[in-house]
Scaffold this active site. Structure first.
Site, PDB file in Angstrom:
ATOM      1  N   ARG A  50       0.868  -1.176   0.000  1.00  0.00           N
ATOM      2  CA  ARG A  50       0.000   0.000   0.000  1.00  0.00           C
ATOM      3  C   ARG A  50       0.906   1.227   0.000  1.00  0.00           C
ATOM      4  O   ARG A  50       2.123   1.127   0.049  1.00  0.00           O
ATOM      5  CB  ARG A  50      -1.014   0.003   1.149  1.00  0.00           C
ATOM      6  CG  ARG A  50      -0.640  -0.659   2.426  1.00  0.00           C
ATOM      7  CD  ARG A  50       0.494   0.006   3.159  1.00  0.00           C
ATOM      8  NE  ARG A  50       0.250   1.421   3.359  1.00  0.00           N
ATOM      9  CZ  ARG A  50       1.163   2.336   3.582  1.00  0.00           C
ATOM     10  NH1 ARG A  50       2.466   1.990   3.611  1.00  0.00           N
ATOM     11  NH2 ARG A  50       0.896   3.599   3.762  1.00  0.00           N
ATOM     12  N   GLY A  51       0.273   2.421  -0.031  1.00  0.00           N
ATOM     13  CA  GLY A  51       1.054   3.643  -0.157  1.00  0.00           C
ATOM     14  C   GLY A  51       1.158   3.989  -1.634  1.00  0.00           C
ATOM     15  O   GLY A  51       1.461   3.105  -2.456  1.00  0.00           O
ATOM     16  N   ALA A  52       0.906   5.264  -1.945  1.00  0.00           N
ATOM     17  CA  ALA A  52       0.741   5.664  -3.348  1.00  0.00           C
ATOM     18  C   ALA A  52       1.892   5.231  -4.277  1.00  0.00           C
ATOM     19  O   ALA A  52       1.650   4.551  -5.287  1.00  0.00           O
ATOM     20  CB  ALA A  52       0.500   7.170  -3.412  1.00  0.00           C
ATOM     21  N   ARG A  90      -7.549   0.076  -6.791  1.00  0.00           N
ATOM     22  CA  ARG A  90      -7.790   1.087  -5.754  1.00  0.00           C
ATOM     23  C   ARG A  90      -7.998   2.437  -6.458  1.00  0.00           C
ATOM     24  O   ARG A  90      -7.274   2.749  -7.402  1.00  0.00           O
ATOM     25  CB  ARG A  90      -6.621   1.162  -4.762  1.00  0.00           C
ATOM     26  CG  ARG A  90      -6.511  -0.086  -3.876  1.00  0.00           C
ATOM     27  CD  ARG A  90      -5.577   0.127  -2.706  1.00  0.00           C
ATOM     28  NE  ARG A  90      -6.146   0.997  -1.704  1.00  0.00           N
ATOM     29  CZ  ARG A  90      -5.464   1.461  -0.649  1.00  0.00           C
ATOM     30  NH1 ARG A  90      -4.200   1.134  -0.483  1.00  0.00           N
ATOM     31  NH2 ARG A  90      -6.039   2.258   0.241  1.00  0.00           N
ATOM     32  N   GLN A 203      -1.800   2.041   9.963  1.00  0.00           N
ATOM     33  CA  GLN A 203      -0.508   2.181   9.271  1.00  0.00           C
ATOM     34  C   GLN A 203       0.509   2.928  10.148  1.00  0.00           C
ATOM     35  O   GLN A 203       1.705   2.731  10.003  1.00  0.00           O
ATOM     36  CB  GLN A 203      -0.684   2.948   7.954  1.00  0.00           C
ATOM     37  CG  GLN A 203      -1.436   2.192   6.880  1.00  0.00           C
ATOM     38  CD  GLN A 203      -2.920   2.506   6.897  1.00  0.00           C
ATOM     39  OE1 GLN A 203      -3.487   2.796   7.941  1.00  0.00           O
ATOM     40  NE2 GLN A 203      -3.554   2.448   5.748  1.00  0.00           N
ATOM     41  N   ASP A 244      -1.919  10.956  -1.456  1.00  0.00           N
ATOM     42  CA  ASP A 244      -2.239   9.965  -2.494  1.00  0.00           C
ATOM     43  C   ASP A 244      -2.609  10.629  -3.806  1.00  0.00           C
ATOM     44  O   ASP A 244      -2.556   9.993  -4.865  1.00  0.00           O
ATOM     45  CB  ASP A 244      -3.380   9.062  -2.018  1.00  0.00           C
ATOM     46  CG  ASP A 244      -2.882   8.164  -0.905  1.00  0.00           C
ATOM     47  OD1 ASP A 244      -2.774   8.646   0.227  1.00  0.00           O
ATOM     48  OD2 ASP A 244      -2.550   7.001  -1.195  1.00  0.00           O
ATOM     49  N   LYS A 255      -4.680   9.905   3.836  1.00  0.00           N
ATOM     50  CA  LYS A 255      -5.412   8.979   4.714  1.00  0.00           C
ATOM     51  C   LYS A 255      -6.445   9.711   5.569  1.00  0.00           C
ATOM     52  O   LYS A 255      -6.177  10.804   6.069  1.00  0.00           O
ATOM     53  CB  LYS A 255      -4.391   8.242   5.593  1.00  0.00           C
ATOM     54  CG  LYS A 255      -4.935   7.181   6.511  1.00  0.00           C
ATOM     55  CD  LYS A 255      -5.813   6.164   5.834  1.00  0.00           C
ATOM     56  CE  LYS A 255      -5.158   5.479   4.657  1.00  0.00           C
ATOM     57  NZ  LYS A 255      -6.162   4.746   3.809  1.00  0.00           N
TER      58      LYS A 255
END
Ligand code: MRU
Length: 364
Positions: A50-52, A90, A203, A244, A255
């Site tokens: 995860r994470g852009a 996503r 996270q 993001d 987030k």
């Protein structure tokens, strides 16, 4: 085997894509192999990665595998279908779409399966290598912000608050907000990080706290609602968050909960900076509130809390009546007016169209 120095995605000697399963951290450091397009899709959807920037990089290797595994007869059709599939994984982080577009342009410029596969792998490697350098440069440009505060405080500890994970685990190496922090540590500047736990997926407590522990950065875990109180009492010098998707006019999706931190920071005159690689800028949109799609995820992520139980096993517990419905919005938008500045690989700018195009004149 883990690469040294550690990174979040790499190829092993068998040319297989390896990732760290982020749903098991900080309790287990488990490496997984992504064998094909479906593995990549599932890894992104289930937030194993995860994470852009990392989502974009992983999808890029997914397209490489789609080329490699496509049938000669339906080559273009199958690759196009794979790109569409990955695009549906996503919705909010724009890096996914930027990387897929870049990969498709490269793939479409090549002829035949062999050449397309070779160019796809080369492009995915380039995306990863560029992210490492971009994050290093974000550190170079963000460091003076920490240095200035340290000087003003006569060398006393600089207290930084962060939300979610915009560290290495969201990128390849260095991270965005962690890069200036690591560079400050290297220069002997005293720093301390307030880590928002970041419900519902945690996270902050699972990943940011783990990364900071690995780098021996002093840090303290707080529940998501603590930041305002700390700011009112002068215990936060600066807020650093990732993003993001950032719009042309400087609105920032990050987030869920980031917006509330920005409001509290504004009310308390605490500088609120967003660190981002330029791959996170969506140059096609202006108004973040109207134009950024906000991911809504399964309500069980809110209703259950995951952790290590007393038997040392990763487990989930229900934290509400089983029939209570939950809403699970993954992101919120912080309007540009609440952002003190954007830290990019080319420098820091105002969160405005002029600020951004000043650094990226090719996008004017
Ligand atoms: O839902 P996630 O964990 O993918 O969300 C990640 C974030 O919001 C990060 O802050 C953002 O992607 C920046 S990562 C450098």
């Amino acid at each position: 085997m883990l690469p040294n120095p550690l990174r979040t995605i790499w190829l092993n000697e068998k040319q297989e894509v390896q990732i760290i399963n982020q749903t098991l951290l900080p309790h287990e450091l488990h490496v997984e192999t992504l064998h094909n397009l479906e593995d990549v899709f599932q890894a992104i959807v289930q937030m194993i990665v995860r994470g852009a920037p990392l989502i974009g990089a992983t999808a890029s290797y997914g397209l490489w595998m789609a080329c490699r595994d496509a049938s000669e007869a339906l080559l273009d059709h199958e690759i196009e279908k794979a790109a569409e599939y990955l695009r549906s994984s996503r919705p909010t982080a724009v890096n996914l779409f930027v990387c897929i577009d870049r990969m498709m342009e490269a793939i479409n410029s090549a002829k035949g399966k062999e050449e397309k596969t070779r160019i796809a792998l080369e492009t995915a490697h380039n995306i990863v290598a560029e992210d490492i350098e971009i994050c290093r440069m974000i550190g170079v440009h963000g460091l003076p912000l920490i240095e200035e505060i340290s000087k003003r405080k006569g060398g006393e500890t600089v207290n930084i608050l962060t939300h979610c994970n915009a560290g290495m685990m969201g990128c390849i190496r260095w991270g965005t907000i962690t890069s200036p922090i690591y560079q400050a540590m290297e220069k002997g500047i005293k720093v301390h990080v307030w880590v928002d736990e970041t419900r519902p997926r945690n996270q902050g407590s699972n990943l940011t706290a783990w990364e900071l522990s690995q780098h021996k950065v002093p840090h303290t875990l707080i529940v998501d609602n603590t930041g305002g109180h700390l700011m009112q009492h002068g215990m936060v010098d600066i807020v650093f968050v990732g993003t993001d998707r950032t719009t042309r006019q400087g609105d920032v999706a990050n987030k869920i909960g980031t917006y509330l931190k920005a409001l509290a920071a504004k009310d308390n005159n605490v500088p609120f900076f967003v660190a981002l690689p330029s791959t996170t800028i969506d140059w096609t949109i202006n108004d973040g509130l109207k134009e950024i799609p906000i991911e809504e995820r399964n309500q069980d992520e809110v209703k259950y809390f995951q952790g290590l139980n007393s038997a040392g096993v990763i487990d989930k517990v229900l934290i509400c009546p089983p029939t209570t419905p939950a809403a699970n919005y993954g992101f919120d938008v912080t309007p540009a007016r609440l952002v003190s500045g954007l830290i990019t690989e080319r420098g820091i700018c105002a969160a405005t169209e002029n600020g951004l195009t000043g650094l990226f004149p090719e996008m004017t």
